[in-house]
Each structure stands twice: as C-alpha cells, then as structure tokens.
Write a protein that holds these residues in place. Structure first.
Motif, short mmCIF file in Angstrom:
data_model
loop_
_atom_site.label_atom_id
_atom_site.label_comp_id
_atom_site.label_asym_id
_atom_site.label_seq_id
_atom_site.Cartn_x
_atom_site.Cartn_y
_atom_site.Cartn_z
N GLY A 50 0.82 -1.20 0.00
CA GLY A 50 0.00 0.00 0.00
C GLY A 50 0.85 1.25 0.00
O GLY A 50 1.93 1.28 0.61
N VAL A 51 0.37 2.29 -0.68
CA VAL A 51 1.08 3.57 -0.75
C VAL A 51 0.17 4.68 -0.27
O VAL A 51 -1.06 4.57 -0.33
N PRO A 52 0.73 5.77 0.27
CA PRO A 52 -0.10 6.84 0.83
C PRO A 52 -0.96 7.55 -0.22
O PRO A 52 -0.55 7.75 -1.36
N LEU A 53 -2.16 7.92 0.22
CA LEU A 53 -3.00 8.86 -0.52
C LEU A 53 -2.85 10.19 0.20
O LEU A 53 -3.42 10.41 1.27
N ARG A 54 -2.07 11.07 -0.38
CA ARG A 54 -1.62 12.28 0.30
C ARG A 54 -2.14 13.52 -0.41
O ARG A 54 -2.05 13.64 -1.64
N THR A 55 -2.69 14.46 0.35
CA THR A 55 -3.19 15.70 -0.23
C THR A 55 -2.04 16.63 -0.60
O THR A 55 -0.89 16.41 -0.19
N ALA A 56 -2.37 17.68 -1.34
CA ALA A 56 -1.36 18.67 -1.70
C ALA A 56 -0.80 19.37 -0.47
O ALA A 56 0.33 19.86 -0.48
N GLU A 57 -1.58 19.39 0.63
CA GLU A 57 -1.13 20.01 1.87
C GLU A 57 -0.33 19.06 2.74
O GLU A 57 0.12 19.43 3.82
N GLY A 58 -0.16 17.81 2.27
CA GLY A 58 0.67 16.86 3.00
C GLY A 58 -0.07 15.97 3.98
O GLY A 58 0.57 15.27 4.77
N GLU A 59 -1.40 15.97 3.96
CA GLU A 59 -2.17 15.11 4.86
C GLU A 59 -2.38 13.74 4.21
O GLU A 59 -2.89 13.65 3.10
N THR A 60 -2.01 12.69 4.91
CA THR A 60 -2.21 11.34 4.40
C THR A 60 -3.58 10.85 4.83
O THR A 60 -3.84 10.61 6.02
N LEU A 61 -4.47 10.69 3.85
CA LEU A 61 -5.85 10.35 4.13
C LEU A 61 -6.09 8.85 4.23
O LEU A 61 -7.05 8.40 4.86
N GLY A 62 -5.22 8.09 3.59
CA GLY A 62 -5.40 6.64 3.56
C GLY A 62 -4.37 6.01 2.66
O GLY A 62 -3.24 6.50 2.56
N ALA A 63 -4.77 4.93 1.99
CA ALA A 63 -3.81 4.21 1.15
C ALA A 63 -4.51 3.63 -0.07
O ALA A 63 -5.71 3.32 -0.02
N LEU A 64 -3.76 3.50 -1.14
CA LEU A 64 -4.15 2.69 -2.29
C LEU A 64 -3.38 1.40 -2.14
O LEU A 64 -2.14 1.42 -2.03
N CYS A 65 -4.07 0.28 -2.12
CA CYS A 65 -3.38 -0.96 -1.80
C CYS A 65 -3.79 -2.11 -2.72
O CYS A 65 -4.86 -2.09 -3.33
N ALA A 66 -2.90 -3.10 -2.78
CA ALA A 66 -3.14 -4.36 -3.47
C ALA A 66 -3.01 -5.47 -2.45
O ALA A 66 -2.12 -5.44 -1.59
N ILE A 67 -3.89 -6.46 -2.53
CA ILE A 67 -3.94 -7.54 -1.55
C ILE A 67 -3.95 -8.88 -2.27
O ILE A 67 -4.64 -9.05 -3.28
N ASN A 68 -3.17 -9.82 -1.73
CA ASN A 68 -3.18 -11.18 -2.24
C ASN A 68 -3.51 -12.13 -1.11
O ASN A 68 -3.17 -11.86 0.05
#
Length: 376
Positions: free
Chosen positions: A130-148
């Motif tokens: 998973g990698v961060p979903l980060r706003t332009a202001e630098g806030e990490t809201l969650g993640a985009l992830c792949a699962i196996n």
C-alpha cells in the motif's frame, strides 16, 4: 523486495498522533467519501490495481479515527465488501497513515504484527502492498493498496505502478473535496443574502420568501396565520445616548427574546433597524392576547433581571390571514405595521418596559393587551 517492518515501539505515540491529527481528520471529512457509497472513478482505479498488479483485490482506503472506508474497491467479497469498510482492527492501511510511508508485507504469517491483525486471520490477507493517498497540503488520508490471499514477492515495478495510480485516485479525491467546499461556500453566501448579519434572524428578503411559502402551505391546508410586528421603542435614543454598541446589544436581546417566545416553526425576522416580525402558523386573532402576554412576560423577566439605565420597551401590531380572505405577504405585513404604529403611539406614554399590542382592525376588547414591567 524485502518485507517492510513497522517502526520501533518508541515511535508508537507519534504514529497515533498522526492518525488522530485534527487537520488530517478534517481533510478526510471534507472529501465526503466516508458514507459507505461507491465512487465510480475510484472503483475503476481499484480495478486497475488488480489488473496491473495481478492480484485479486484492490482498495482505495480512507482511514478515519476508528474505521477504514473503501470508496473504491475491486475483488473484496463478504461483509467487508458489502459494508465498504472495516474497523481499524482489520486494517493494514492504517499503518501507511501512521508511518506516512508505503507498507510492503510479503507474508503476513511471518510478520508478528500482521499475523495478529484480524485482516489476516479473518479476511485472509496474506500479502499487502500500500502507498499513501496524500493531499497537496501533506495530509495522508489513507492508502491505495493491493492484496493477495497468498504470499507475494512484490517488485519495485509494482510499487511504482501503485504510486502512479495513487496520483489518479488523489486527483478524484481532491476534486471531490474542492467541489464540496465550493458548494458549502455557495450555500453560506446564499444564507448571508437572507440573514441579518447582527442577529442571525432572517432579513426582509429571507422573510418574504419564507412567508410566501408559509402562506402557500396555509392556503393548501386551509389553515390560518397571524402576522406579528414588533418595534423596539426609543431605540434611536439608546443609540444616541448610550452608543451603538449598546444599541446592538439591545437588538440581540430582542432577537433572543423573540426566539424564546415563539415556536421553532414560526418565521422570525428583523426587517428594519428596530423592527422585528413573526409569522405565526395555525394562529388566529383570538390568539393575540396569549401571544402578547407571552412576549410581554419575556420582556418583563428580562428587564427585571438587569440593572441599567434603560429597559426594553416594545410595541406590537397584529394582522390575521385566513384562506377565506387571503392577502399577499406584503399586504399582511403592511397591516401589522400599521397596527404596530398605532400601538406605539400609545406606548410612548406607557411605563418603561411595557409591551403594547393592537390589531390591524378596530380592536375587540380581547384583541389587545398591555403588560407592564416588574421594574418600579
């Protein structure tokens, strides 16, 4: 790629502070994506994750205080997929937020932290990236992830692909946030147009619109209405002698007294510098003495509780509306204002702190009331 481990325990407090950051949570709420509904664009991003990384499940996960939400998902079955979210006890994505960095888990069973995660034990998450979903202001809201569901040796190419797809996901998320902010701003501007900036009551524009709706409803339901016009006597004298700040305070007090004396569904407004109105639903001329007594009691209690060199003194006028003799909002208000002016002429000689009322028509014995203050 080697498995990514969590940071040392001494950083745990800092991690949770990041998870619970007020600015991060506010940015998360601003997306409007925590309601459990699907977002078509984010669902497509999740499907691209499964296709390009060759995994059964892809998630766009937004991590709140106690839950993770999946506005975008592909390949997640069962209760978690139906709910489009889980509690954080099932979440791997929370670690992406807490670390503000990518998380790579090749075999959950071999990672003591992940082996204890309910996502592994109950949902079958064997491998995760998973990698961060980060706003332009630098806030990490969650993640985009792949699962196996089986162990996976993740590659740098897969991580790079996920990073690129995360940018697409964030473009949609930030577009949603911006659109919602604009909508809220427009609503606030529209509200300002119809509100008195000092008291927060409706202004004349807002009152006319709401009153027209009330008249239309009364006409359909064959109901009756009562227009009450209240004038704060000697207001200009308060301004001239005591200053505009004291005058503003007096207006705020009258607005509060009216909100307390009338019902929530009655339409209240400040329509002039010292003039207030109330459109009372399901009321007729026979109710005028009761309304007058209630308003007068409010003024009396308010005045008696304050020691100062002025009291609130008001005049009231009434006009009734019925479906048998319908008139416009303008006409109804004009009649109530005329009755108020006749009442005001009388109240200039009344004791300080009185509330005097008159009807639009020649008053019946029971159609007017004068109440005096408890003040000596």
């Amino acid at each position: 790629m080697p498995a990514t481990t969590l940071v040392d325990r001494h950083d745990e407090l800092a991690q949770y502070a990041r998870l619970l950051s007020p600015s991060r949570l506010a940015a998360l709420e601003a997306t409007g994506l925590l309601d459990g509904h699907a977002n078509d664009v984010l669902d497509r991003v999740a499907r691209l994750v499964t296709r390009l990384l060759g995994v059964p499940t892809g998630l766009v996960s937004l991590v709140s205080r106690a839950n993770q939400h999946f506005p975008g998902l592909a390949g997640l079955d069962g209760w978690a997929g139906e709910a489009r979210g889980t509690p954080l006890s099932y979440s791997y994505c929370k670690y992406v937020v807490m670390r503000d960095a990518a998380l790579v888990v090749e075999d959950s069973a071999r990672d003591p932290e992940m082996a204890a995660n309910r996502g592994h034990s109950e949902l079958g998450v064997a491998a995760y990236i998973g990698v961060p979903l980060r706003t332009a202001e630098g806030e990490t809201l969650g993640a985009l992830c792949a699962i196996n569901t089986s162990p996976e040796t993740w590659t740098q190419e897969q991580l790079d692909t996920l990073e690129e797809l995360a940018q697409i996901a964030m473009s949609e998320i930030q577009l949603r946030s911006t659109a919602r902010a604009l909508l809220l701003s427009n609503r606030q501007l529209a509200e300002q147009v119809v509100r008195d900036p000092l008291t927060g009551l409706l202004n004349r524009i807002g009152f006319n619109a709401r009153a027209a709706e009330a008249l239309a409803t009364a006409r359909r339901r064959k109901g009756s209405l009562l227009m009450c016009c209240l004038n704060l006597n000697h207001f200009h004298r308060i301004n001239a002698v005591l200053g505009y700040d004291v005058g503003d305070t007096a207006l705020l007090e009258v607005a509060a007294l009216m909100e307390g004396a009338f019902r929530d569904h009655d339409v209240l407004a400040r329509v002039g510098s010292d003039e207030f109105v109330a459109l009372i639903s399901n009321a007729a001329e026979a109710d005028i003495p009761f309304v007058t007594a209630r308003v007068a009691a409010s003024f009396d209690v308010h005045n008696s509780a304050r020691s100062r060199n002025f009291v609130l003194d008001a005049s009231m006028g009434f006009a009734s509306w019925s479906p048998d003799a319908p008139v416009s909002v303008t006409t109804l208000l004009q009649r109530a204002e005329a009755a108020m002016r006749r009442s005001r002429t009388r109240s200039f000689t009344a004791p300080r702190g009185s509330v005097t009322a008159r009807t639009a028509e020649p008053p019946l014995p029971s159609a007017h009331a004068t109440r005096q203050s408890h003040r000596p």
